[in-house]
Design an enzyme around this catalytic site. Structure first.
Site, PDB file in Angstrom:
ATOM      1  N   CYS B 136     -57.794 -66.316 -58.232  1.00 28.11           N
ATOM      2  CA  CYS B 136     -56.933 -65.771 -59.286  1.00 28.11           C
ATOM      3  C   CYS B 136     -55.886 -66.773 -59.762  1.00 28.11           C
ATOM      4  O   CYS B 136     -55.161 -66.495 -60.725  1.00 28.11           O
ATOM      5  CB  CYS B 136     -56.264 -64.491 -58.799  1.00 28.11           C
ATOM      6  SG  CYS B 136     -57.479 -63.260 -58.303  1.00 28.11           S
ATOM      7  N   HIS B 269     -47.172 -63.144 -60.798  1.00 31.48           N
ATOM      8  CA  HIS B 269     -48.582 -62.734 -60.690  1.00 31.48           C
ATOM      9  C   HIS B 269     -48.647 -61.207 -60.817  1.00 31.48           C
ATOM     10  O   HIS B 269     -49.433 -60.688 -61.597  1.00 31.48           O
ATOM     11  CB  HIS B 269     -49.127 -63.217 -59.349  1.00 31.48           C
ATOM     12  CG  HIS B 269     -50.597 -63.094 -59.186  1.00 31.48           C
ATOM     13  ND1 HIS B 269     -51.490 -63.435 -60.176  1.00 31.48           N
ATOM     14  CD2 HIS B 269     -51.361 -62.653 -58.137  1.00 31.48           C
ATOM     15  CE1 HIS B 269     -52.725 -63.225 -59.745  1.00 31.48           C
ATOM     16  NE2 HIS B 269     -52.678 -62.753 -58.510  1.00 31.48           N
ATOM     17  N   HIS B 304     -55.778 -57.418 -64.689  1.00 26.05           N
ATOM     18  CA  HIS B 304     -55.870 -58.699 -63.988  1.00 26.05           C
ATOM     19  C   HIS B 304     -57.122 -59.413 -64.500  1.00 26.05           C
ATOM     20  O   HIS B 304     -58.243 -59.034 -64.167  1.00 26.05           O
ATOM     21  CB  HIS B 304     -55.941 -58.465 -62.483  1.00 26.05           C
ATOM     22  CG  HIS B 304     -55.845 -59.723 -61.666  1.00 26.05           C
ATOM     23  ND1 HIS B 304     -55.921 -60.993 -62.214  1.00 26.05           N
ATOM     24  CD2 HIS B 304     -55.681 -59.907 -60.331  1.00 26.05           C
ATOM     25  CE1 HIS B 304     -55.815 -61.880 -61.260  1.00 26.05           C
ATOM     26  NE2 HIS B 304     -55.662 -61.253 -60.107  1.00 26.05           N
TER      27      HIS B 304
END
Lengths: 254, 376
Positions: B136, B269, B304
């Site tokens: 990620c 994040h 995401h």
């Protein structure tokens, strides 16, 4: 740019596992890689290794052998060493294995353990945990046929001062019959421990640097592929040799 | 070290086909997280994600290609010798799914070299490019690498392209990890219960200040610092003490030659999982103390987007610096415990010129960028 010393080399190829100071030959070719067991890699029981898919085992084993070859396997506190590897197919073999758990039940029983290994970087995380490595970790998908992308990027990281030691290499496994037509030209995993050279006395397997055009050079001579690079390194270190790495103790915490 | 400018940006997200639309809807606090129609979610506890409306594949090609076409349509011309760095975690994963289900699909698209080769050809680049996969944190690391290439003089210009698709492959996996919030993700909220997946892409053209000046380009902003570290703790869970993120942020601050007090805003994040958001709060407090810096996550709005997340967040971060406004954190209602930072469901003013953007991922990787605005 300043050169980097090759302090250790480890691999898993179709001929099995190996490391530089114990083997005088190296060849990475296409084709299947035999299973890697915990006993091949770690003398002591290792709970994590047994749960890993083949791709992750190959990568973790190659890193373990490279660190062992450099005398850096054992550690007491975490150390800022980074890891980078190039690949063409990544963890496609693991993807197939995971997706097989999704398909039969229409999404009812996918394996969380396998899913956590469906990123090509996950074995780098395993290696970081196993050996206490806290530098940057990345996988570079590189279509170049020379399989030197990981080594090239590792040398760049060192020259940019991102860290003082990098594990750099290449990993690929054939996808197998589930997805025909995807066959990397080199199969297996190989890692080198690269350390910034701190004086003019090259040690270990010689010194690597990059030309202005980005070519990997071993002791100043341009290299065209991964097999050629490893053979040049092995030729530099006499069989069973102990050419020292000037700044590298046999085992040390950072 | 050469100054590193970002001179052009483009995004495609669930909120819109371009950055202007995404930005406008981010500021309005909207979310694109909604029921999935791309595949059957009946067997999964969660059924929501952020997906892009109207994506159509040509024949049996991946849906990744229409995202890339949208990104590149009207994008700035690339300087001669421009290098290519991409970021994706799963590339043409829909093609993989088709082939494994016995449907037709171009097998050559399945390795990441597939879209990489397509991009280099579409853009007429000599450089075949390289894809960075750091879970990620992939696109954050790709931007960092491009910045290092330019900063060191290895490249004059680099195009960074970040992309990932919503797929059943990934959805089923996060579902099996019980990491999806059926109600939609709520970053930094007291009642957060997991993430929402998304899909999207970003294109960022980066070049040295000297190259930009030679072309009469002023630049949107610059990348002045970057850092990365592995926490070496767990493969799928963050280190509770935030040790990896702390190192990454400190390295970025040192690279930027600024102090912690110079950071005016944080684009976190912020996945909405219990452990990630708690870890980030702990790490930021270790670096910045109890100063209530404005902090947000746009994952409540666009989901995401995995390998695209950092790239989209850089584009949004530069817009934040230009407009001196940090977008709301969609889904946020009640502050989580022990978080000293200012998270809000409304836009927040930014009182300085540096923004910190961070991402963390599976395998223990943490990456940080420091962006500097280009004041009018």
């Amino acid at each position: 740019m300043t050169g980097s010393v090759v302090a250790g080399i480890g691999w898993v190829t179709s001929r099995g596992p190996g490391r530089g100071r114990e083997a005088r030959e190296f060849s990475m070719t296409a084709g299947p890689i035999p299973p890697v067991t915990r006993e091949d890699v770690f003398p002591e029981p290792n709970l994590r290794f047994g749960r890993l898919p083949h791709y992750s085992r190959v990568g973790l084993a190659a890193i373990a052998f490279a660190l062992r070859d450099a005398g850096m396997e054992h550690w007491e506190s975490k150390r800022p060493t980074g890891i980078v590897a190039s690949t063409r197919t990544g963890c496609l073999a693991t993807d197939i294995e995971y997706y097989n758990t999704v398909l039969p039940e229409g999404g009812g029983l996918p394996s969380p353990n396998l899913f956590s290994c469906t990123l090509p970087t996950c074995f780098l995380g395993e290696a970081s945990i196993q050996f206490g490595l806290t530098g940057p970790t990345l996988i570079a998908s590189d279509p170049a046929e020379d399989a030197l992308g990981g080594v090239r990027m590792g040398l760049e990281n060192l020259s940019w001062g991102e860290c003082d030691i990098m594990l750099a290499g290449h990993i690929d496994l054939p996808a197998g019959p589930a997805i025909p037509g995807i066959l990397p030209p080199l199969a297996g995993g190989l890692f080198m421990v690269l350390e910034n050279a701190r004086d003019s006395a090259a040690g270990g397997y010689g010194t690597l640097d990059l030309s202005e055009g980005g070519a990997v050079r071993h002791n100043g001579i341009a290299i065209s592929g991964l097999n050629e690079l490893v053979r040049a390194c092995l030729a530099f270190l006499p069989a069973g040799g102990t050419r020292s790495v000037s700044s590298l103790p046999a085992s040390r915490p950072a | 070290m050469n100054e590193v400018l970002i001179t052009a940006t483009a995004t495609v997200t669930g909120l819109g086909p371009d950055l202007d639309t995404t930005w406008r809807r981010l500021l309005a606090g909207e979310t694109a997280v909604r029921p999935i129609r791309r595949f059957d979610v009946g067997r999964y506890p969660a059924g929501n994600a952020s997906w892009i409306e109207g994506l159509e594949s040509r024949g049996d090609r991946s849906l990744l290609f229409p995202i890339l076409e949208r990104l590149l349509d009207g994008f700035d011309p690339l300087p001669k010798g421009c290098r290519l760095v991409t970021a994706t975690t799963k590339g043409c994963i829909d093609t993989f799914e088709r082939v494994r289900k016995g449907l037709t699909g171009d097998v050559a698209d399945i390795p990441v070299s597939g879209p990489l080769t397509w991009l280099a050809s579409r853009l007429g680049l000599d450089d075949p490019g390289v894809n960075i996969n750091c879970a990620c944190a992939s696109s954050t690391m790709a931007v960092a690498r491009a910045a290092a290439m330019i900063g060191s003089g290895r490249a004059d210009a680099v195009l960074v392209v970040c992309m990932d698709l919503l797929s059943e492959f990934v959805f089923s996996g996060f579902s099996s990890l019980q990491a999806l919030d059926p109600a939609g993700c709520r970053p930094f909220d007291r009642n957060r219960n997991g993430l929402s997946l998304g899909e999207g892409g970003a294109a960022l053209l980066m070049m040295s200040a000297e190259t930009a000046r030679g072309k009469g380009i002023r630049g949107i902003g610059s990348v002045v610092g970057w850092g990365a570290a592995n926490d070496a703790t767990h493969v799928t869970a963050p280190a509770r003490d935030g040790c990896g993120l702390i190192q990454a942020v400190r390295r970025a601050i040192a690279k930027a030659s600024i102090g912690p007090d110079d950071i005016a805003a944080i684009s976190a994040h912020g996945t909405g999982t219990v452990y990630n958001d708690s870890m980030e709060s702990t790490a930021f407090e270790a670096v910045f103390g109890s100063r209530p810096i404005p902090l947000n996550s746009i994952k409540g709005a666009i989901g995401h987007t995995l390998g695209a997340a950092g790239g989209i967040e850089v584009a949004a971060g530069l817009r934040s610096l230009a407009d001196r406004t940090l977008p709301p954190t969609a889904g946020f209602r009640e502050p989580m415990e022990k978080c000293v930072f200012s998270v809000s469901p409304f836009p927040q003013p930014i009182g300085g010129g540096h923004l910190l953007s961070t991402n963390s991922g599976f395998g223990g990787i943490n990456a940080a960028l420091i962006l500097k605005g280009n004041p009018e």
